[in-house]
Design a protein around this motif. Structure first.
Motif, PDB file in Angstrom:
ATOM      1  N   GLU A 140       0.847  -1.183   0.000  1.00  0.00           N
ATOM      2  CA  GLU A 140       0.000   0.000   0.000  1.00  0.00           C
ATOM      3  C   GLU A 140       0.892   1.245   0.000  1.00  0.00           C
ATOM      4  O   GLU A 140       1.885   1.287   0.726  1.00  0.00           O
ATOM      5  N   VAL A 141       0.534   2.251  -0.805  1.00  0.00           N
ATOM      6  CA  VAL A 141       1.390   3.438  -0.888  1.00  0.00           C
ATOM      7  C   VAL A 141       0.632   4.695  -0.498  1.00  0.00           C
ATOM      8  O   VAL A 141      -0.598   4.711  -0.463  1.00  0.00           O
ATOM      9  N   ASP A 142       1.382   5.766  -0.216  1.00  0.00           N
ATOM     10  CA  ASP A 142       0.779   7.038   0.172  1.00  0.00           C
ATOM     11  C   ASP A 142       0.437   7.892  -1.040  1.00  0.00           C
ATOM     12  O   ASP A 142      -0.498   8.672  -1.026  1.00  0.00           O
ATOM     13  N   ILE A 143       1.266   7.753  -2.075  1.00  0.00           N
ATOM     14  CA  ILE A 143       1.117   8.619  -3.245  1.00  0.00           C
ATOM     15  C   ILE A 143       1.322   7.816  -4.518  1.00  0.00           C
ATOM     16  O   ILE A 143       2.220   6.962  -4.583  1.00  0.00           O
ATOM     17  N   ILE A 144       0.490   8.073  -5.508  1.00  0.00           N
ATOM     18  CA  ILE A 144       0.763   7.541  -6.840  1.00  0.00           C
ATOM     19  C   ILE A 144       1.059   8.725  -7.745  1.00  0.00           C
ATOM     20  O   ILE A 144       0.304   9.703  -7.781  1.00  0.00           O
ATOM     21  N   TYR A 145       2.180   8.638  -8.439  1.00  0.00           N
ATOM     22  CA  TYR A 145       2.525   9.644  -9.441  1.00  0.00           C
ATOM     23  C   TYR A 145       2.511   8.923 -10.778  1.00  0.00           C
ATOM     24  O   TYR A 145       3.179   7.902 -10.945  1.00  0.00           O
ATOM     25  N   GLN A 146       1.739   9.419 -11.717  1.00  0.00           N
ATOM     26  CA  GLN A 146       1.617   8.715 -12.991  1.00  0.00           C
ATOM     27  C   GLN A 146       1.912   9.634 -14.155  1.00  0.00           C
ATOM     28  O   GLN A 146       1.304  10.689 -14.302  1.00  0.00           O
ATOM     29  N   ASP A 147       2.834   9.203 -15.003  1.00  0.00           N
ATOM     30  CA  ASP A 147       3.167   9.953 -16.211  1.00  0.00           C
ATOM     31  C   ASP A 147       3.504   8.943 -17.290  1.00  0.00           C
ATOM     32  O   ASP A 147       4.652   8.623 -17.518  1.00  0.00           O
ATOM     33  N   PHE A 170      -2.836  10.176  -2.121  1.00  0.00           N
ATOM     34  CA  PHE A 170      -2.780  11.262  -3.095  1.00  0.00           C
ATOM     35  C   PHE A 170      -2.427  10.735  -4.480  1.00  0.00           C
ATOM     36  O   PHE A 170      -1.592   9.839  -4.620  1.00  0.00           O
ATOM     37  N   LEU A 171      -3.088  11.290  -5.482  1.00  0.00           N
ATOM     38  CA  LEU A 171      -2.765  10.920  -6.858  1.00  0.00           C
ATOM     39  C   LEU A 171      -2.307  12.154  -7.620  1.00  0.00           C
ATOM     40  O   LEU A 171      -2.973  13.189  -7.590  1.00  0.00           O
TER      41      LEU A 171
END
Lengths: 224, 301
Positions: A140-147, A170-171
């Motif tokens: 499980e993660v705190d933040i997803i950064y997607q590019d 956060f996304l």
């Protein structure tokens, strides 16, 4: 070398600095910079200059967005590519972990190089569209950064968000409109993609990345 | 219940751990296992983090060692996955891209060599490899002029490299994609693979895409409504297309692309050579030419 005037940005390990009259964003190096990287020394510390024209995250931060990256955050980074931005994220979360997912073997070569030196960076060779294939590696993660440069970017965000993002997590979704439709206006494409996020995420806002990256919009959202 | 993790297999009853079977602490062995099944690498077993369990059951001495080992393991795993992803089509793609670069370089260098030679010897009709050989045969004998001789021999070396790459490309293409090679030729075939990215990707493309591969700018201009549709991309190099009258090129390109599509699908999914494709395409192209330019003398009504 002289002590330089660093200004905080609200994020740990990220600062801005006046350099030859222009404002630059920098991160405190977690490991000694590789050759060829632009660095600034202040006292005994080394800082790496973060180019907002290469990195969308740097552009977002320069546009004063608030992203809750803590020094112990777990970050799932989709579309890690050659590891430029990822290396700065790794700088920002020295006590956390960054899971860098990348599908292209060529880009992965470079990413391996970056992650070998950074123990908080985990490279994963996989298609972000198939999050089940790295379910055993990523917690499980705190933040997803997607590019990612794929179609169906919102769907990728939803799938990964459902599987990995904690409640309230956060996304940061970079919508690359050219990968979705070359003809429609960036704003229209972004509006459609944002609609697809509704129901899974609470949309906090979006940022046009002009003039740093044309055809890109960043969406900030929170998992509901 | 059984939970299989990267450092061992846990047997559980409810939330109680009954037994653990640890694996040997060998990166190579563990990455091998991970390639076969997705062993759990992070998370919890019986409400306890894997990291703590690994220390508790003596797989590692400390949490730090666990982190180091896991990090190393992830990198080794990716390296192995990438090694598996090196397929023959990627070798072919690398070869044809190298070939294109060498072509460009030899052209520049042979122009330069000629300029240099003419500075001392005036006009010459010799070009490229002929001129380089001529220089080596004469200049050495005359003495001096070592720079230009060394330049000439480097150029000859490049030409030799080019023919050896070409030869191996031809062999590899015939083995990898016999039908594509038969229809498009090995260089054009390899170029199409290079643009598509892989044999499978090219095979899954519609033939209308194959027709305009390599004409990106023209295509996007067209999609924006600013230009007519491109008739051909790199397949223009196919002799059927570049020798056709301008008016028929679009029609012929369409026929060639559709045959290439079918050929690539055979290569990707069956591997069998279908020799009749070549004849079929030729007949089709002849048909197009006849239909659009009836021979004089024949009745037009």
């Amino acid at each position: 070398m002289n002590e330089l005037e660093l200004s905080g940005t609200g994020l740990d390990n990220v600062f801005t600095i006046e350099l030859n009259g222009s404002k630059r964003i920098i991160t405190k190096s977690l490991v000694t910079a590789a050759s060829g990287e632009k660095i600034i020394r202040s006292g005994s510390e080394e800082y790496r200059i973060w180019n907002p024209f290469h990195s969308k995250l740097a552009a977002i931060l320069l546009k004063n967005a608030v992203i809750p990256l803590m020094k112990d955050s777990a970050v799932l980074y989709l579309g890690a590519a050659n590891g430029t931005t990822v290396s700065h994220v790794s700088d920002i979360v020295p006590d956390g972990t960054v899971y860098g997912v990348e599908f292209s073997p060529r880009a992965m070569q470079d990413l391996i190089h970056v992650s070998t030196r950074r123990t908080n960076l985990i490279p994963i060779l996989a298609d972000a569209m198939q999050p089940g294939s790295y379910r055993n590696i990523v917690p499980e993660v705190d933040i997803i950064y997607q590019d990612v440069a794929q179609r169906e970017q919102a769907r990728i965000a939803v799938r990964n968000g459902e599987m990995f993002l904690k409640k309230g997590g956060f996304l940061v979704l970079i919508i690359k409109s050219r990968s979705i439709d070359v003809n429609r206006k960036t704003r229209d494409v972004a509006a459609c993609e944002i609609k697809l996020l509704e129901g899974y995420f609470e949309i906090l806002g979006f940022i046009d990345l002009e003039p740093f990256h044309s055809g890109h919009v960043a969406v900030l959202a929170k998992r509901t | 219940m059984q939970i299989r993790t990267w450092f061992g297999v846990f047997e559980l009853t409810g939330d109680r751990i009954d037994s653990v079977e640890l694996v040997p602490k060998d990166t190579d062995l563990i990455t091998g296992l991970l390639l076969e099944e997705p062993l759990l690498m992070r998370g919890k077993v019986a409400c306890t983090d894997l990291r703590d369990l690994a220390v508790e059951y003596g797989f590692v001495d400390s949490g730090d060692e666990y982190d180091r080992l896991l990090h190393e393991l992830n990198i080794e795993l990716v390296k192995k996955q990438m090694a598996l992803a090196v397929t023959p089509d990627r070798q072919v793609i690398a070869a044809v891209e190298a070939l294109d670069d060498i072509n460009e370089t030899t052209n520049i260098l042979s122009e330069r060599l000629k300029e240099w030679y003419m500075l001392n010897h005036g006009e010459t009709r010799l070009r490229g490899v002929e001129l380089a050989n001529h220089i080596l045969n004469t200049e050495y004998a005359c003495g001096g002029q070592e720079s230009i001789s060394s330049f000439a021999s480097s150029l000859i070396g490049l030409y030799e490299t080019r023919s050896s790459i070409e030869k191996s490309l031809k062999d590899n293409m015939e083995a990898l994609a016999p039908n594509l090679t038969n229809i498009a030729g090995y260089i054009l075939g390899a170029r199409l693979l290079s643009i598509a990215g892989s044999l499978e990707k090219l095979a899954s493309m519609p033939s209308s895409t194959v027709q305009v591969l390599g004409a990106n700018n023209a295509l996007f201009k067209h999609l924006k409504g600013k230009a007519p549709s491109p008739k051909h991309g790199v397949i223009f190099r196919h002799p059927f297309i570049n020798s056709a009258p301008k008016k028929l090129r679009g029609k012929i390109a369409r026929a060639v692309a559709s045959k290439i599509s079918i050929a690539v699908r055979y290569d990707c999914y069956s591997g069998q050579l279908r020799k009749e494709f070549e004849g079929e395409l030729e007949a089709k192209v002849t048909g197009i030419r006849k239909k659009n330019f009836p021979k004089p003398g024949k009745s037009r009504y």
